[in-house]
Enzyme design. Structure first.
Site, mmCIF file in Angstrom:
data_model
loop_
_atom_site.group_PDB
_atom_site.id
_atom_site.type_symbol
_atom_site.label_atom_id
_atom_site.label_comp_id
_atom_site.label_asym_id
_atom_site.label_seq_id
_atom_site.Cartn_x
_atom_site.Cartn_y
_atom_site.Cartn_z
ATOM 1 N N LYS A 114 0.824 -1.214 0.000
ATOM 2 C CA LYS A 114 0.000 0.000 0.000
ATOM 3 C C LYS A 114 0.860 1.266 0.000
ATOM 4 C CE LYS A 114 -4.111 -2.055 2.024
ATOM 5 N NZ LYS A 114 -5.083 -2.074 3.147
ATOM 6 N N LYS A 197 -9.313 -11.541 -6.561
ATOM 7 C CA LYS A 197 -10.154 -11.860 -5.415
ATOM 8 C C LYS A 197 -11.296 -10.855 -5.310
ATOM 9 C CE LYS A 197 -9.832 -12.573 -0.403
ATOM 10 N NZ LYS A 197 -8.931 -12.514 0.778
ATOM 11 N N LYS A 200 -14.388 -5.748 -1.336
ATOM 12 C CA LYS A 200 -15.266 -4.616 -1.066
ATOM 13 C C LYS A 200 -14.769 -3.357 -1.772
ATOM 14 C CE LYS A 200 -14.922 -5.539 3.400
ATOM 15 N NZ LYS A 200 -15.059 -5.467 4.874
#
Length: 334
Positions: A114, A197, A200
């Site tokens: 990230k 995958k 959300k």
């Protein structure tokens, strides 16, 4: 004989959980609560590592808790609570941060990914110390078992290291937890991009099956799911990722084996297969959706249940935190 203790949790990062959360976590939790002394948390402190609208965060926290319960996580059987309702989580995280090496924390794969993606100036310190807070979540409850996905295994390994380090320096204080990794077959992929995958945070809503979606919306997404040109219902993750993903969902929700499903749809094509899967998903999600929405219509009762369970969790957490403070030499308040 007392039951072994289990801890797990999910962030309230969306208005609805998705089918990957349901199959990969909630269905497992529902079974595990029968054989473990289970603690399940809505980890709202972790959610603060991303920008949030305050009102939306509160709403998402309630909605996540309601979906836990609607999916079968019973507050009467488990300690189901909101993380921030137990201050000991943040307090223990600070103590553990003082025995965590800077390089050790920096090697966490999720943080590296990230921070490289967004840059150091856009990456907050909370994201850097996220695994330490996760370690506190687990160690507070003298947890024996932590069910996690592959992407969280490294964080549990850090938790084990910190527990062993603290125990070596200050005496036996923490139970060293064991990660239980979900099987690969429980991993659910995006309906429109079946090599990624389901998440959300997906770029497109079309590939995500939300637990609180209207049944007609869920059915339409399944009917439009990416497959291939072969027209054969057959599991092959490498060459048929779309069909394989749908087979995994079908098997997980029905408890059937994939070869039996392949046999049932031999020669019938994707249309029949998708229609049957849509019926399975709608049938499974329907009662969960109705129960969750009913609870959200009465937030006072939901809040009451969460408060009762927060007290249950606090009783255990405060005992652990008190022992930690004594071991490291902090003066007890008289």
């Amino acid at each position: 004989m007392s039951k072994a203790r289990l801890y797990s949790g999910m962030q309230p990062s969306a208005d609805s959980l998705q089918i990957g959360n349901y199959i990969g976590a909630l269905l497992q939790w529902r079974d595990l609560q029968e054989s473990y002394d289970a603690f399940f948390s809505v980890v709202d402190l972790h959610a603060l590592t991303q920008p949030n609208d305050p009102a939306e965060l509160r709403a998402k926290t309630r909605r996540t808790a309601a979906q836990y319960i609607a999916a079968g996580i019973e507050p009467s059987k488990s300690a189901l609570y909101v993380q921030s309702h137990v201050p000991a989580h943040a307090e223990l995280a600070w103590v553990l941060s003082t025995i965590t090496g800077f390089g050790e924390a920096g090697r966490m794969t999720q943080f590296k990914d990230k921070s490289q993606r967004y840059g150091s100036d856009a990456t907050n310190v909370g994201l850097f110390t996220y695994p330490v807070l996760m370690a506190a979540d687990i160690l507070l409850y003298q947890t024996n078992v932590v069910p996690v996905g592959d992407d969280q295994k490294q964080h549990v390994e850090l938790t084990r290291d910190l527990a062993e380090r603290f125990n070596a320096r200050y005496g036996k204080t923490f139970t060293v937890p064991t990660p239980v990794i979900q099987q690969d077959t429980a991993r659910i992929y995006d309906l429109q991009n079946p090599t990624s995958k389901m998440s959300k945070s997906a770029e497109s809503d079309a590939g995500v099956l939300w637990l609180l979606d209207d049944p007609a919306v869920s059915a339409k997404k399944i009917m439009r799911a990416v497959t291939d040109s072969e027209g054969v219902v057959r599991y092959d993750r490498e060459t048929k990722p779309g069909v394989s993903n749908l087979l995994v969902i079908f098997a997980a929700l029905t408890g059937r084996q994939i070869p039996a499903i392949e046999d049932e749809f031999a020669g019938r094509g994707y249309g029949d297969f998708k229609k049957a899967l849509a019926e399975v998903v709608v049938s499974e999600f329907g009662p969960v959706r109705e129960r969750a929405l009913a609870m959200l219509d009465d937030p006072a009762e939901l809040d009451r249940a969460l408060a009762v369970n927060a007290q249950k969790a606090s009783a255990v957490a405060e005992q652990t935190l008190g022992d930690v403070y004594d071991r490291i030499g902090l003066l007890r308040r008289s």
